[in-house]
Design a protein around this motif. Structure first.
Motif, PDB file in Angstrom:
ATOM      1  N   LEU A 191      31.760  51.669  47.321  1.00  0.00           N
ATOM      2  CA  LEU A 191      32.324  50.359  47.618  1.00  0.00           C
ATOM      3  C   LEU A 191      33.539  50.121  46.729  1.00  0.00           C
ATOM      4  CD1 LEU A 191      29.136  48.069  47.656  1.00  0.00           C
ATOM      5  CD2 LEU A 191      30.383  48.909  49.657  1.00  0.00           C
ATOM      6  N   ALA A 192      34.489  49.373  47.272  1.00  0.00           N
ATOM      7  CA  ALA A 192      35.555  48.789  46.454  1.00  0.00           C
ATOM      8  C   ALA A 192      35.333  47.286  46.464  1.00  0.00           C
ATOM      9  CB  ALA A 192      36.926  49.154  46.998  1.00  0.00           C
ATOM     10  N   VAL A 193      35.336  46.664  45.293  1.00  0.00           N
ATOM     11  CA  VAL A 193      34.942  45.263  45.162  1.00  0.00           C
ATOM     12  C   VAL A 193      36.009  44.504  44.388  1.00  0.00           C
ATOM     13  CG1 VAL A 193      33.142  43.674  44.391  1.00  0.00           C
ATOM     14  CG2 VAL A 193      32.526  45.998  45.101  1.00  0.00           C
ATOM     15  N   VAL A 194      36.375  43.312  44.882  1.00  0.00           N
ATOM     16  CA  VAL A 194      37.281  42.413  44.172  1.00  0.00           C
ATOM     17  C   VAL A 194      36.445  41.292  43.563  1.00  0.00           C
ATOM     18  CG1 VAL A 194      39.218  40.820  44.340  1.00  0.00           C
ATOM     19  CG2 VAL A 194      39.201  42.917  45.713  1.00  0.00           C
ATOM     20  N   THR A 195      36.519  41.151  42.237  1.00  0.00           N
ATOM     21  CA  THR A 195      35.838  40.059  41.545  1.00  0.00           C
ATOM     22  C   THR A 195      36.874  39.145  40.896  1.00  0.00           C
ATOM     23  OG1 THR A 195      35.596  41.434  39.568  1.00  0.00           O
ATOM     24  CG2 THR A 195      33.745  41.383  41.114  1.00  0.00           C
ATOM     25  N   LEU A 196      36.460  37.900  40.665  1.00  0.00           N
ATOM     26  CA  LEU A 196      37.347  36.891  40.086  1.00  0.00           C
ATOM     27  C   LEU A 196      37.042  36.712  38.604  1.00  0.00           C
ATOM     28  CD1 LEU A 196      37.280  34.146  42.855  1.00  0.00           C
ATOM     29  CD2 LEU A 196      39.206  35.633  42.269  1.00  0.00           C
ATOM     30  N   ASN A 197      38.106  36.624  37.809  1.00  0.00           N
ATOM     31  CA  ASN A 197      37.986  36.350  36.384  1.00  0.00           C
ATOM     32  C   ASN A 197      38.121  34.853  36.130  1.00  0.00           C
ATOM     33  OD1 ASN A 197      37.881  39.204  35.868  1.00  0.00           O
ATOM     34  ND2 ASN A 197      40.115  39.246  36.130  1.00  0.00           N
ATOM     35  N   ALA A 198      37.874  34.448  34.915  1.00  0.00           N
ATOM     36  CA  ALA A 198      37.918  33.020  34.578  1.00  0.00           C
ATOM     37  C   ALA A 198      39.298  32.415  34.809  1.00  0.00           C
ATOM     38  CB  ALA A 198      37.491  32.819  33.123  1.00  0.00           C
ATOM     39  N   ASP A 199      40.374  33.226  34.646  1.00  0.00           N
ATOM     40  CA  ASP A 199      41.739  32.709  34.845  1.00  0.00           C
ATOM     41  C   ASP A 199      42.186  32.867  36.302  1.00  0.00           C
ATOM     42  OD1 ASP A 199      42.030  35.421  35.033  1.00  0.00           O
ATOM     43  OD2 ASP A 199      43.608  35.600  33.521  1.00  0.00           O
ATOM     44  N   LEU A 200      41.246  33.177  37.199  1.00  0.00           N
ATOM     45  CA  LEU A 200      41.473  33.360  38.632  1.00  0.00           C
ATOM     46  C   LEU A 200      42.255  34.629  38.965  1.00  0.00           C
ATOM     47  CD1 LEU A 200      42.196  29.723  39.857  1.00  0.00           C
ATOM     48  CD2 LEU A 200      40.023  30.928  39.606  1.00  0.00           C
ATOM     49  N   SER A 201      42.479  35.499  37.974  1.00  0.00           N
ATOM     50  CA  SER A 201      43.018  36.819  38.277  1.00  0.00           C
ATOM     51  C   SER A 201      41.889  37.692  38.826  1.00  0.00           C
ATOM     52  CB  SER A 201      43.631  37.457  37.031  1.00  0.00           C
ATOM     53  OG  SER A 201      42.616  37.692  36.053  1.00  0.00           O
ATOM     54  N   SER A 202      42.264  38.846  39.348  1.00  0.00           N
ATOM     55  CA  SER A 202      41.286  39.711  40.013  1.00  0.00           C
ATOM     56  C   SER A 202      41.019  40.975  39.213  1.00  0.00           C
ATOM     57  CB  SER A 202      41.795  40.112  41.399  1.00  0.00           C
ATOM     58  OG  SER A 202      41.986  39.005  42.229  1.00  0.00           O
ATOM     59  N   THR A 203      39.827  41.502  39.392  1.00  0.00           N
ATOM     60  CA  THR A 203      39.479  42.841  38.937  1.00  0.00           C
ATOM     61  C   THR A 203      39.073  43.643  40.167  1.00  0.00           C
ATOM     62  OG1 THR A 203      38.752  42.125  36.739  1.00  0.00           O
ATOM     63  CG2 THR A 203      37.917  44.236  37.541  1.00  0.00           C
TER      64      THR A 203
END
Length: 486
Positions: A191-203
């Motif tokens: 899988l490739a997954v996009v998660t959100l960080n606290a500053d709304l940037s992505s990982t």
């Protein structure tokens, strides 16, 4: 006196050896003659067969090959019976019968193939064959978001989870979890997954088949949207927007390709040789090209791969396909896309350079319009979402209809799913790779629905997915979650 050699052959023993040798040769000759006679008197014999139980449900035009011990006369489709019955085509190649399935087969189904009157070219004798095989069901994934933090009780945010399951089973298996999962795509068994960080940037994270996660390097600090994986390629694509405090180049909705083999993300270049700024995009199935929709609604066909570099060392220029308000769907054949304007929906055939309008049939007393389309893998059919506005009641009725017989007027149309209540909304839908099921994402009650508040890909907190059998319209299963993907 000299001593005689004890192992020297005697005339009698040599004659006995020759007799034994001739006896063996005679017996072998008779056996071979008997086998030849058997083959001349009997029809072809089935030696084995080859079929991919996973492949025949994954795509159209898969094959079953029957191998025989004789060269065959041509076998026709009338001589072959498949149960349960689906369309087939039949070819003969020397000693093999090749049965092709223009449409994918059903999941978890036992199939029986019978061939009657298969005739040997040299013998003129005929035989009947029967083989049986069972198809498989691929796993599907969906996203279930956890409850938001509760300030009143002090409860923390519940994790979001990507779950793996089968339509034919009520069991689910967690594959990956994180506090805030925006979206995901399968890449083979990973899988490739996009998660959100606290500053709304992505990982952007790669999760292997064992559940081990590793972060991938993005073009800088920023947000990822519209993540997709190229079928059969080690490529991911996404739109990227830099954060306001990002160092280095600044991007806004720029289209990037990430090569999983090298770990490098490169921008996709447009007509001006600058990174494409897209409002929508997608990979062409089975091809190297992608299609991107620009801010001015121009739709471009782009080949971004280095394998396509021309003799002058340049990539081929993007090809404008026209201006459309929406880029709707991609056909599994890699040749057609669906687009729309404010008033109509069209199918563009890129192999023929044609544009066909899809006109929703009018219903007396209502205004009917299309709002979404998904192509079928087999044939020229598609499933579309229709909405009918009734001016007398002020209500909009939704439905998902199957249109078979191609995009031309006159195709057969049948309702596959309609909401069970006036408050239910169809949010999105997708078709299983074998055209057997619809995954229908609904909002059970639009009047009471609450958003989960995600800055990208926000969903109702009670988002639910129904799995509907396209042939019967029966709801076979439902799950709490969305983004069902095979």
């Amino acid at each position: 006196m000299p001593t005689a050699l004890t192992d020297a052959p005697t005339p009698g023993s040599a004659r006995g050896f020759r007799l034994a040798l001739w006896s063996i040769v005679t017996v072998l000759t008779l056996v071979c003659a008997g086998l030849v006679a058997v083959n001349l008197l009997n029809g072809p014999r089935l030696l084995g067969f080859d079929v991919d139980p996973a492949g025949v449900v994954a795509s159209a035009n898969q094959r079953l090959v029957l191998e025989t011990n004789q060269q065959l006369d041509a076998v026709t489709a009338e001589q072959v019976t498949l149960l349960p019955a689906v369309p087939i085509s039949v070819d003969t190649s020397t000693d093999s019968i090749i049965i092709s399935f223009p449409q994918p087969l059903a999941y978890n189904t036992d199939y029986t193939v019978t061939v009657t009157g298969a005739t040997g070219s040299a013998t003129g004798q005929s035989s009947d064959f029967e083989v049986a095989f069972a198809t498989e069901e691929p796993a599907l994934f969906y996203l279930s978001r956890g409850a938001a933090p509760d300030a009143a009780t002090g409860a923390a945010k519940q994790p979001d989870r990507i779950l793996r399951t089968l339509i034919g089973s009520n069991e689910t298996e967690p594959v990956f979890e994180a506090p805030y999962i925006q979206e995901f795509v399968p890449i083979g068994a990973e899988l490739a997954v996009v998660t959100l960080n606290a500053d709304l940037s992505s990982t952007l994270t790669r999760v292997d088949s064992e559940g081990v996660a590793s972060a991938l390097t993005l073009p800088g600090g920023g947000g990822v949207q519209d993540l997709e994986a190229a079928p059969g390629e080690s490529l991911l694509g996404f739109r990227f927007t830099s954060t306001t405090d990002a160092s280095g180049p600044v991007y806004e909705n720029s289209l990037f390709l990430f090569d999983l083999a090298t770990g490098v993300a490169d921008p996709v270049l447009g007509l001006d040789a600058e990174p494409v700024q897209a409002i929508d995009w997608g990979f062409m199935p089975g091809r190297a090209e992608l299609v991107a929709q620009l801010y001015d609604t121009t739709v471009l066909l782009i080949d971004p791969l280095v394998e396509s570099i021309e003799a002058d060392g340049q990539l081929p220029e993007p090809i404008p396909l026209g201006q459309f308000s929406a880029l709707t769907a991609f056909a599994p054949d890699g040749l057609r896309i669906a687009v729309s304007t404010a008033n109509a929906q069209f199918v563009l055939d890129l192999s023929q350079g044609t544009e066909d309008a899809l006109a929703a049939e009018s219903v007396v007393g209502t205004t009917r319009y299309t709002a979404g389309l998904q192509f079928l893998a087999g044939g020229d059919g598609f499933v579309q979402r229709l909405a009918e506005f009734d001016p007398d009641t002020g209500q909009v009725r939704q439905s998902l209809t199957l249109v078979s017989g191609g995009e031309q007027p006159g195709g057969e149309e049948r309702v596959v799913y309609a909401p069970t209540s006036g408050a239910e909304s169809i949010v999105a839908f997708s078709v299983s790779p074998n055209d057997q099921y619809l995954a229908v994402q609904i909002e059970p009650n639009r009047d009471t629905a609450e958003s989960d508040g995600y800055p990208f890909e926000a969903q109702a907190t009670d988002a639910t997915t129904l799995f509907v059998n396209i042939a019967t319209g029966q709801i076979t299963r439902s799950v709490v979650g969305f983004a069902a993907t095979w």
